[in-house]
Every structure is written in C-alpha cells, then in structure tokens.
Design a protein around this motif. Structure first.
Motif, mmCIF file in Angstrom:
data_model
loop_
_atom_site.group_PDB
_atom_site.id
_atom_site.type_symbol
_atom_site.label_atom_id
_atom_site.label_comp_id
_atom_site.label_asym_id
_atom_site.label_seq_id
_atom_site.Cartn_x
_atom_site.Cartn_y
_atom_site.Cartn_z
ATOM 1 N N UNK A 111 -55.901 29.423 -8.595
ATOM 2 C CA UNK A 111 -57.079 29.231 -9.419
ATOM 3 C C UNK A 111 -56.858 29.945 -10.744
ATOM 4 N N UNK A 112 -57.035 29.258 -11.865
ATOM 5 C CA UNK A 112 -56.808 29.921 -13.156
ATOM 6 C C UNK A 112 -57.861 30.994 -13.414
ATOM 7 N N UNK A 127 -53.813 35.874 -13.532
ATOM 8 C CA UNK A 127 -53.747 35.589 -12.101
ATOM 9 C C UNK A 127 -52.286 35.408 -11.714
ATOM 10 N N UNK A 128 -51.901 35.999 -10.601
ATOM 11 C CA UNK A 128 -50.545 35.802 -10.092
ATOM 12 C C UNK A 128 -50.466 34.464 -9.361
ATOM 13 N N UNK A 129 -49.439 33.691 -9.690
ATOM 14 C CA UNK A 129 -49.168 32.407 -9.044
ATOM 15 C C UNK A 129 -47.730 32.443 -8.534
ATOM 16 N N UNK A 130 -47.380 31.484 -7.721
ATOM 17 C CA UNK A 130 -46.003 31.411 -7.239
ATOM 18 C C UNK A 130 -45.015 31.272 -8.402
ATOM 19 N N UNK A 160 -54.871 24.234 -11.157
ATOM 20 C CA UNK A 160 -54.749 24.564 -9.730
ATOM 21 C C UNK A 160 -53.749 23.633 -9.045
ATOM 22 N N UNK A 161 -53.820 22.364 -9.364
ATOM 23 C CA UNK A 161 -52.900 21.383 -8.787
ATOM 24 C C UNK A 161 -51.456 21.661 -9.191
ATOM 25 N N UNK A 163 -51.829 33.674 -17.614
ATOM 26 C CA UNK A 163 -52.753 34.402 -18.479
ATOM 27 C C UNK A 163 -53.647 33.407 -19.204
ATOM 28 N N UNK A 164 -54.928 33.701 -19.239
ATOM 29 C CA UNK A 164 -55.850 32.855 -20.013
ATOM 30 C C UNK A 164 -55.963 33.497 -21.393
#
Length: 154
Positions: free
Chosen positions: A12-13, A21-24, A6-7, A29-30
């Motif tokens: 959030x994973x 999860x879409x991140x910037x 997350x940091x 992908x887990x």
C-alpha cells in the motif's frame, strides 16, 4: 493510482507526502500528492518495464531517474547539528520523526533528506550538482565529526 501502485509493487503506498513504505522492490517514498520515488534494494534491469505495464498513460508514467541521482549517508553523534548548518529544517523528533523525509535544499539546489535513525540520514541530490553538494557535506562532516558515505541510488 493507489490501486495501480499496490498492484505493481504489492504494498500500500504511503498516504501522505513525506512518508515511506517498505516494499519487496525497495523503499517507496511519496514525494508529492501524486508522485512517488522507489529506491530499489537491488538492481533489476527490467523493473521499469514491469512497472510501466501497471501504469497506462491515463494513470501516470514511470521514469528511471537512478542515473540522475546520488545518495549520500550521513551519520554520527552530531549528524543533526551538521545538517542544521546546511538545511533550514526543524530536526526535532516531533517535527521530523524517524522514517520520514523532507524536501529541502542548500544554495537553491534541491535535496530529499530521509531520517533513518535519530542521527542517521540519507540525502538524495541531482547528480548534476553532486560535486558541490558533497563538498559542502564533507566540510560539515569534518567540522562535526560525522561519517559520510556515497552510494548508488539503485
């Protein structure tokens, strides 16, 4: 680990293997209980160094594997039929919903298969086996009339 992810990425994973999860920075992908794969939205030469700053050795490691992967998109009205010819997966929406991915393989070659839409998928292979795997995909694409596009992993 969740706090470090997350940091580092500001999102959030995913809680479970097979979820994304879409991140910037891209799509996270887990791919295992303590394993993630980040598919970047754009090239960032210092991304690996930035991520490594968030993951000391006692938490984990960051590896750039973009050079070792190929991404292929397959889509069309019969995309599921084409993929079912190569991969022993349950493609029913309840078992393999949109947005999820499955780890699978063809002829003992691993593949990560990501369902983007009902009939639209992205496949990730090791580049070592890309030639043979794309040949198999080209054959089923021609047989089922679906479209195939290769692109960098990024």
């Amino acid at each position: 680990l969740t706090h470090a992810v997350h940091s580092a990425l500001g999102c959030t994973p995913p809680a479970h293997t097979g979820h994304a999860t879409a991140c910037e920075a891209g799509l996270l992908m887990r791919s295992g209980p303590l394993e993630f794969m980040l598919i970047g939205t754009h090239a960032a030469p210092d991304r690996v160094a930035q991520l490594r700053a968030h993951f000391p050795a006692e938490i984990g490691s960051v590896l750039d594997l973009s050079h070792a992967r190929i991404r292929v998109q397959l889509h069309g009205v019969k995309a599921v039929d084409a993929l079912a010819k190569l991969y022993a997966l349950d493609f029913r929406p309840a078992a393999f919903p949109i947005g999820r991915f499955q780890l699978t393989g063809h002829h003992h070659i691993p593949c990560l298969l990501h369902r983007l839409e009902a009939q639209h998928f992205e496949l990730y292979f090791l580049s070592t086996y890309a030639h043979g795997q794309t040949e198999a995909l080209i054959d089923v694409a021609l047989e089922y009339g679906v479209e195939l596009n290769a692109m960098p992993v990024g």
